[in-house]
Design a protein around this motif. Structure first.
Motif, PDB file in Angstrom:
ATOM      1  N   ALA A   1       0.834  -1.206   0.000  1.00 53.90           N
ATOM      2  CA  ALA A   1       0.000   0.000   0.000  1.00 53.90           C
ATOM      3  C   ALA A   1       0.866   1.252   0.000  1.00 53.90           C
ATOM      4  O   ALA A   1       0.583   2.210  -0.728  1.00 53.90           O
ATOM      5  CB  ALA A   1      -0.929  -0.005   1.203  1.00 53.90           C
ATOM      6  N   ALA A   2       1.925   1.246   0.787  1.00 55.68           N
ATOM      7  CA  ALA A   2       2.819   2.411   0.836  1.00 55.68           C
ATOM      8  C   ALA A   2       3.479   2.627  -0.522  1.00 55.68           C
ATOM      9  O   ALA A   2       3.643   3.770  -0.976  1.00 55.68           O
ATOM     10  CB  ALA A   2       3.872   2.204   1.913  1.00 55.68           C
ATOM     11  N   GLY A   3       3.837   1.554  -1.184  1.00 56.26           N
ATOM     12  CA  GLY A   3       4.434   1.650  -2.523  1.00 56.26           C
ATOM     13  C   GLY A   3       3.467   2.248  -3.534  1.00 56.26           C
ATOM     14  O   GLY A   3       3.849   3.060  -4.375  1.00 56.26           O
ATOM     15  N   ARG A   4       2.208   1.855  -3.417  1.00 57.14           N
ATOM     16  CA  ARG A   4       1.201   2.398  -4.341  1.00 57.14           C
ATOM     17  C   ARG A   4       0.992   3.883  -4.088  1.00 57.14           C
ATOM     18  O   ARG A   4       0.830   4.654  -5.042  1.00 57.14           O
ATOM     19  CB  ARG A   4      -0.116   1.645  -4.167  1.00 57.14           C
ATOM     20  CG  ARG A   4      -0.073   0.262  -4.748  1.00 57.14           C
ATOM     21  CD  ARG A   4      -1.408  -0.435  -4.652  1.00 57.14           C
ATOM     22  NE  ARG A   4      -1.277  -1.800  -5.100  1.00 57.14           N
ATOM     23  CZ  ARG A   4      -1.772  -2.844  -4.475  1.00 57.14           C
ATOM     24  NH1 ARG A   4      -2.460  -2.681  -3.370  1.00 57.14           N
ATOM     25  NH2 ARG A   4      -1.600  -4.066  -4.939  1.00 57.14           N
ATOM     26  N   VAL A   5       0.999   4.274  -2.843  1.00 56.61           N
ATOM     27  CA  VAL A   5       0.820   5.687  -2.512  1.00 56.61           C
ATOM     28  C   VAL A   5       1.996   6.503  -3.069  1.00 56.61           C
ATOM     29  O   VAL A   5       1.796   7.588  -3.642  1.00 56.61           O
ATOM     30  CB  VAL A   5       0.688   5.887  -0.987  1.00 56.61           C
ATOM     31  CG1 VAL A   5       0.789   7.357  -0.605  1.00 56.61           C
ATOM     32  CG2 VAL A   5      -0.621   5.297  -0.493  1.00 56.61           C
TER      33      VAL A   5
ATOM     34  N   ARG B   1       3.861   5.762  -5.660  1.00 57.39           N
ATOM     35  CA  ARG B   1       3.793   5.798  -7.118  1.00 57.39           C
ATOM     36  C   ARG B   1       2.742   6.785  -7.622  1.00 57.39           C
ATOM     37  O   ARG B   1       2.937   7.420  -8.642  1.00 57.39           O
ATOM     38  CB  ARG B   1       3.501   4.404  -7.682  1.00 57.39           C
ATOM     39  CG  ARG B   1       4.715   3.496  -7.645  1.00 57.39           C
ATOM     40  CD  ARG B   1       4.487   2.245  -8.477  1.00 57.39           C
ATOM     41  NE  ARG B   1       3.351   1.455  -8.036  1.00 57.39           N
ATOM     42  CZ  ARG B   1       3.390   0.484  -7.120  1.00 57.39           C
ATOM     43  NH1 ARG B   1       4.509   0.175  -6.536  1.00 57.39           N
ATOM     44  NH2 ARG B   1       2.305  -0.207  -6.814  1.00 57.39           N
ATOM     45  N   THR B   2       1.633   6.899  -6.888  1.00 60.59           N
ATOM     46  CA  THR B   2       0.585   7.806  -7.340  1.00 60.59           C
ATOM     47  C   THR B   2       0.813   9.241  -6.854  1.00 60.59           C
ATOM     48  O   THR B   2       0.175  10.152  -7.343  1.00 60.59           O
ATOM     49  CB  THR B   2      -0.813   7.340  -6.858  1.00 60.59           C
ATOM     50  OG1 THR B   2      -0.828   7.332  -5.433  1.00 60.59           O
ATOM     51  CG2 THR B   2      -1.156   5.980  -7.412  1.00 60.59           C
ATOM     52  N   GLY B   3       1.709   9.399  -5.907  1.00 56.86           N
ATOM     53  CA  GLY B   3       2.023  10.740  -5.409  1.00 56.86           C
ATOM     54  C   GLY B   3       0.991  11.303  -4.460  1.00 56.86           C
ATOM     55  O   GLY B   3       0.893  12.493  -4.257  1.00 56.86           O
ATOM     56  N   ARG B   4       0.230  10.434  -3.829  1.00 56.20           N
ATOM     57  CA  ARG B   4      -0.801  10.898  -2.887  1.00 56.20           C
ATOM     58  C   ARG B   4      -0.453  10.523  -1.498  1.00 56.20           C
ATOM     59  O   ARG B   4       0.079   9.632  -1.114  1.00 56.20           O
ATOM     60  CB  ARG B   4      -2.162  10.291  -3.228  1.00 56.20           C
ATOM     61  CG  ARG B   4      -2.631  10.765  -4.567  1.00 56.20           C
ATOM     62  CD  ARG B   4      -3.929  10.130  -4.903  1.00 56.20           C
ATOM     63  NE  ARG B   4      -4.286  10.542  -6.243  1.00 56.20           N
ATOM     64  CZ  ARG B   4      -5.450  10.387  -6.771  1.00 56.20           C
ATOM     65  NH1 ARG B   4      -6.409   9.846  -6.065  1.00 56.20           N
ATOM     66  NH2 ARG B   4      -5.714  10.754  -7.966  1.00 56.20           N
TER      67      ARG B   4
END
Length: 57
Positions: A48-52, A54-57
């Motif tokens: 989840a932290a990686g996805r955040v 990557r999306t810059g949010r």
């Protein structure tokens, strides 16, 4: 915690659970299952932290 450490925790927990089964030690089995769950939770949190990131949010 890195993905590798989370996986290692899961493996360690599985080994502990299996050893507990072989020794008929229920507390060791429960402890092993707990480590596996903690490792899976950490792995999910890392994803989840990686996805955040990557999306810059």
């Amino acid at each position: 915690m890195s993905k590798a450490k989370a996986k290692a925790k899961q493996v360690k927990g599985k080994m502990k659970e299996t050893t507990g089964k072989a020794m008929d030690d229920e507390s060791m089995q429960v402890e092993g299952r707990g480590e596996q769950i903690a490792g899976k939770a950490q792995e999910t949190a890392d994803k989840a932290a990686g996805r955040v990131k990557r999306t810059g949010r």
